[in-house]
Design a protein around this motif. Structure first.
Motif, short mmCIF file in Angstrom:
data_model
loop_
_atom_site.label_atom_id
_atom_site.label_comp_id
_atom_site.label_asym_id
_atom_site.label_seq_id
_atom_site.Cartn_x
_atom_site.Cartn_y
_atom_site.Cartn_z
N CYS A 35 0.83 -1.20 0.00
CA CYS A 35 0.00 0.00 0.00
C CYS A 35 0.87 1.26 0.00
N ALA A 36 0.68 2.08 -1.02
CA ALA A 36 1.45 3.32 -1.14
C ALA A 36 1.11 4.30 -0.02
N TYR A 37 -0.15 4.36 0.38
CA TYR A 37 -0.52 5.26 1.47
C TYR A 37 0.12 4.80 2.78
N ALA A 38 0.10 3.50 3.04
CA ALA A 38 0.75 2.98 4.25
C ALA A 38 2.25 3.29 4.22
N ALA A 39 2.87 3.13 3.06
CA ALA A 39 4.31 3.44 2.94
C ALA A 39 4.57 4.90 3.28
N SER A 40 3.65 5.79 2.88
CA SER A 40 3.82 7.21 3.19
C SER A 40 3.72 7.47 4.69
N LYS A 41 3.06 6.57 5.40
CA LYS A 41 2.91 6.70 6.85
C LYS A 41 3.94 5.88 7.62
N GLY A 42 4.78 5.13 6.90
CA GLY A 42 5.88 4.43 7.55
C GLY A 42 5.62 2.99 7.93
N TYR A 43 4.61 2.35 7.32
CA TYR A 43 4.36 0.94 7.62
C TYR A 43 3.93 0.22 6.35
N ASN A 78 2.57 12.38 -0.74
CA ASN A 78 2.59 11.00 -0.24
C ASN A 78 3.69 10.18 -0.89
N ILE A 79 3.96 10.42 -2.17
CA ILE A 79 5.07 9.73 -2.83
C ILE A 79 6.38 10.11 -2.16
N LYS A 80 6.58 11.39 -1.91
CA LYS A 80 7.82 11.85 -1.28
C LYS A 80 7.99 11.21 0.10
N LEU A 81 6.92 11.16 0.88
CA LEU A 81 6.99 10.53 2.21
C LEU A 81 7.28 9.03 2.08
N GLY A 82 6.60 8.36 1.15
CA GLY A 82 6.81 6.94 0.95
C GLY A 82 8.22 6.62 0.53
N GLU A 83 8.76 7.42 -0.38
CA GLU A 83 10.14 7.21 -0.83
C GLU A 83 11.12 7.44 0.31
N GLY A 84 10.80 8.36 1.20
CA GLY A 84 11.65 8.58 2.37
C GLY A 84 11.64 7.41 3.34
N ASN A 85 10.53 6.70 3.39
CA ASN A 85 10.40 5.54 4.29
C ASN A 85 10.89 4.24 3.65
N PRO A 87 13.45 1.79 1.49
CA PRO A 87 12.95 0.47 1.83
C PRO A 87 13.09 0.10 3.31
N ALA A 88 13.43 1.10 4.15
CA ALA A 88 13.65 0.81 5.58
C ALA A 88 12.46 0.11 6.24
N ILE A 89 11.24 0.39 5.78
CA ILE A 89 10.07 -0.21 6.41
C ILE A 89 9.93 -1.70 6.11
N LEU A 90 10.75 -2.22 5.22
CA LEU A 90 10.72 -3.64 4.93
C LEU A 90 11.23 -4.46 6.10
#
Length: 91
Positions: A35-43, A78-85, A87-90
């Motif tokens: 989920c791209a939205y979840a990635a933007s929120k860090g999970y 949201n893309i910018k936030l997701g890219e910042g998170n 692949p660390a959230i993996l």
């Protein structure tokens, strides 16, 4: 069909399959199909096929239609936030 990164991809035409095979990063979903939205929120969150968006020729998936609605409120942000998170959230 084609298996790529552990997922089975199905295509409507041989030409679509060839395009994907030539450049899976271009045609595959961003954030590993999570989920791209979840990635933007860090999970991480799984996705559903109905909740998708194409932005700047890239595919983004979401966990639900509600998540997609939230995602669409600020796609570039949201893309910018997701890219910042990523692949660390993996983990």
């Amino acid at each position: 069909s084609l298996t790529h990164n552990g997922a089975t991809w199905r295509f409507a035409t041989a030409a679509n399959l060839a395009s994907f095979t030539a450049d899976p990063e271009k045609y595959g979903a961003r954030f590993g199909g999570y989920c791209a939205y979840a990635a933007s929120k860090g999970y991480l969150a799984p996705t559903i096929p109905e909740a998708w968006t194409i932005h700047d020729d890239r595919l983004y998936l979401n966990a639900s239609l509600r998540a997609r609605t939230l995602w669409l409120q600020d796609v570039p942000g949201n893309i910018k936030l997701g890219e910042g998170n990523w692949p660390a959230i993996l983990g």
